[in-house]
Design an enzyme around this catalytic site. Structure first.
Site, PDB file in Angstrom:
ATOM      1  N   GLU A 306       0.624  -1.131   0.129  1.00 12.36           N
ATOM      2  CA  GLU A 306      -0.033  -0.059  -0.003  1.00 12.36           C
ATOM      3  C   GLU A 306       0.818   1.376  -0.042  1.00 12.36           C
ATOM      4  O   GLU A 306       0.363   2.368  -0.462  1.00 12.36           O
ATOM      5  CB  GLU A 306      -0.978   0.054   1.537  1.00 12.36           C
ATOM      6  CG  GLU A 306      -0.190  -0.237   2.529  1.00 12.36           C
ATOM      7  CD  GLU A 306      -1.052  -0.064   3.709  1.00 12.36           C
ATOM      8  OE1 GLU A 306      -2.559  -0.083   3.614  1.00 12.36           O
ATOM      9  OE2 GLU A 306      -0.569  -0.202   4.858  1.00 12.36           O
ATOM     10  N   ASN A 396      -1.615   5.925  15.821  1.00  9.17           N
ATOM     11  CA  ASN A 396      -2.007   6.439  14.348  1.00  9.17           C
ATOM     12  C   ASN A 396      -3.108   5.711  13.745  1.00  9.17           C
ATOM     13  O   ASN A 396      -4.138   6.240  13.145  1.00  9.17           O
ATOM     14  CB  ASN A 396      -0.623   5.942  13.392  1.00  9.17           C
ATOM     15  CG  ASN A 396       0.430   6.741  13.727  1.00  9.17           C
ATOM     16  OD1 ASN A 396       0.407   7.772  13.984  1.00  9.17           O
ATOM     17  ND2 ASN A 396       1.719   5.953  13.460  1.00  9.17           N
TER      18      ASN A 396
END
Length: 541
Positions: A306, A396
């Site tokens: 990704e 995150n």
């Protein structure tokens, strides 16, 4: 929009040499301030960008300034949907308005993180492969505006993205109004890197990707040109700071991983030509690619991932990168310039896909990936926390790590064994938050060693992780915990002492260290810091 027959093979007209500023673009040109005035006060914004690459950099700041200048800033409310984290020019400026109410599906900006953990901003942490479906099915509040960064726009509504795909195709399909930041820092040769395809909902029909370099879509996103309400010209690189060079611990982890892979090849569990790699973001992932580049035992590498980072250049320079499929090219400033300078040669080695495809479980399972992701902490049974500090403070987000881990051919989690100079052990009796459970985690790696958890009982897993992965300063404590757990546990399949299972986290919260002899640990840290200061002073002299 979403039906496959609406996507065609690449045609030669996609690569025309016409000027970037065509008559259609001229007819739509506006200032960022004019666009900011047109945006609604109750804004649900779908923006391009992924970790942080290819995100709008000017319009969000103009909108933030409009809020700041308003006599009634409390009238504004923003829901922000992106691909993953973006730069300060989007995530940061909108967070600092104080009017950002919801963010999905990932973030890494310090201001966002602060507001989330103060309870001032709602954040929904999601598997990235789920986001597009939730949007398209109307599970989230609907998008009224999409803002994307592009390198070209045509009069018939073809939008060519820059260095990320992320969620852009979904947001452009759903938004009522579209605004484009046409970024001239990106050469027109970027056209052709993307492969835009979104699967139909509900059908379960296969996504016809068998190899990392398969193309099934178009190099652009097609929209009704009437929905493009404004275009601004920009010339800005992404503000990705890059990543720190891997340290010694990272290289030790990388070497453990490479030795494991070669052992799997020797035993016939991985083919000699290897399998495609997925690597998460960070120093350890970069170290793995750097070590592969230098290791003559590895000849040709494919990636289905990704995010591509600067470490990909190590593979390119060693002539070992055959092909890389991703949803974002997240380069440092130097990396971006190098990529653009070599774009003609590199274009044949890269493809950028929508997040729904790059992270799609069906494709990941079919291709058969070796996945490598980073753990924030792990427990002795192989459960992994990748998102929460002390079980409650968001770091995150889970990002795509779950998409890849749950569907990998071989799934690995990597982490240095200690943090904060030894005040924190990355391996604990029980994780304070669980993102990836023991059933998905096959391999655990630290600089101390590698634990192959496949075909192991929970108790065998515990013994392996303690012996192979835990730092020496915490090894005896975890051994003692495990022995105590076997004495007092309600059941002995997965022994736990529930009264002590989270005691390490409690100690960290109360004393600043997981180590029971905090004063001794503190003294050692102080002495080490003093020695380093003395060495620095001596060097300066």
């Amino acid at each position: 929009m979403f039906r496959r027959q609406h996507f065609t093979k690449i045609s030669h007209r996609c690569f025309s040499s016409e000027s970037r500023i065509n008559s259609f673009i001229k007819s739509k040109l506006m200032s960022a301030e004019d666009i900011a005035e047109k945006l609604p006060e109750k804004l649900t914004l779908g923006a391009s960008g992924f970790t942080p690459a290819g995100y709008p950099k000017v319009i969000p700041g103009a909108y933030a300034q409009r809020i700041k200048n308003s006599k009634n800033p409390e009238d504004f409310s923003i829901n922000l949907y992106t691909g993953a984290s973006t730069g300060d020019e989007l995530d940061g400026v909108l967070a600092r308005t104080g009017r950002l109410k919801l963010k999905i599906p990932y973030q890494s900006h310090p201001d966002l993180r602060k507001f989330i953990n103060q309870g001032k901003l709602d954040f929904i942490d999601m598997h990235l492969s789920h986001v597009s479906r939730y949007m398209r099915e109307g599970i989230f509040p609907p998008i009224n505006v999409a803002i994307v960064e592009a390198c070209d726009v045509t009069s018939d509504g073809r939008i060519y993205l820059t260095n990320s795909s992320g969620m852009s195709s979904t947001y452009l399909a759903l938004a009522k109004d579209i605004y484009v930041e046409l970024n001239e820092a990106h050469p027109l040769e970027m056209k052709g890197l993307h492969d835009i395809y979104l699967p139909e909902l509900h059908t379960g029909r296969p996504i016809n990707i068998d190899y990392v370099d398969d193309r099934i879509g178009t190099p652009y996103i097609r929209v009704n040109p009437e929905r493009i309400k404004g275009i601004i010209l920009t010339n800005k690189f992404d503000s990705s700071p890059g990543f720190k060079k891997p340290d010694d611990a990272s290289f030790k982890i990388a070497n453990h991983i490479l030795d494991f892979i070669l052992n799997e090849v020797e035993h016939g569990r991985i083919p000699k030509k290897l399998l495609p790699f997925q690597s998460g973001v960070g120093n350890v992932a970069n170290a793995v690619l750097a070590c592969i580049a230098k290791d003559n035992r590895f000849k040709s590498i494919e990636m289905y991932t990704e995010v591509i980072q600067d470490s990909i250049f190590d593979l390119i320079d060693s002539d070992k990168l055959r092909f890389a499929s991703t949803t974002a090219l997240t380069f440092s400033l130097e990396g971006q310039k190098r990529f653009f300078n070599q774009l003609t040669e590199l274009k044949s080695k890269f493809i950028l896909r929508p997040m729904e495809i790059s992270n799609n479980p069906e494709v990941i399972r079919r291709i058969g990936l070796i996945t490598m992701n980073t753990a924030l902490e792990a427990d002795i049974y192989g459960n992994v926390n990748s998102t929460h500090v002390l079980g409650s403070a968001m770091m995150n987000g889970i990002g795509g790590s779950g998409d890849f881990t749950r569907n990998a051919y071989v799934s690995m989690f990597m982490t240095p064994s200690i943090a904060k100079g030894g005040k924190i052990s990355s391996f604990v009796p029980m994780v304070s938050h669980c993102d990836h459970n023991e059933h998905s985690v096959q391999i655990m790696v630290s600089e101390q060693g590698l634990a192959d958890l496949r075909a192991k009982t929970p108790k065998q897993r515990a013994e392996l992780i303690i012996e192979k992965c835990v730092h020496p300063m915490y090894k005896d404590q975890l051994r003692d915990y495990y022995k105590q757990a076997q004495r007092v546990s309600f059941g002995l399949h997965t022994p736990h002492d529930l009264q002590q299972a989270l005691s390490w986290h409690v100690r960290l919260q109360q004393t600043g260290s997981m180590h029971p002899d905090y004063q001794q640990t503190k003294t050692k840290d102080t002495e080490q810091a003093a020695k380093q200061d003395a060495q620095t002073a001596s060097t300066k002299k």
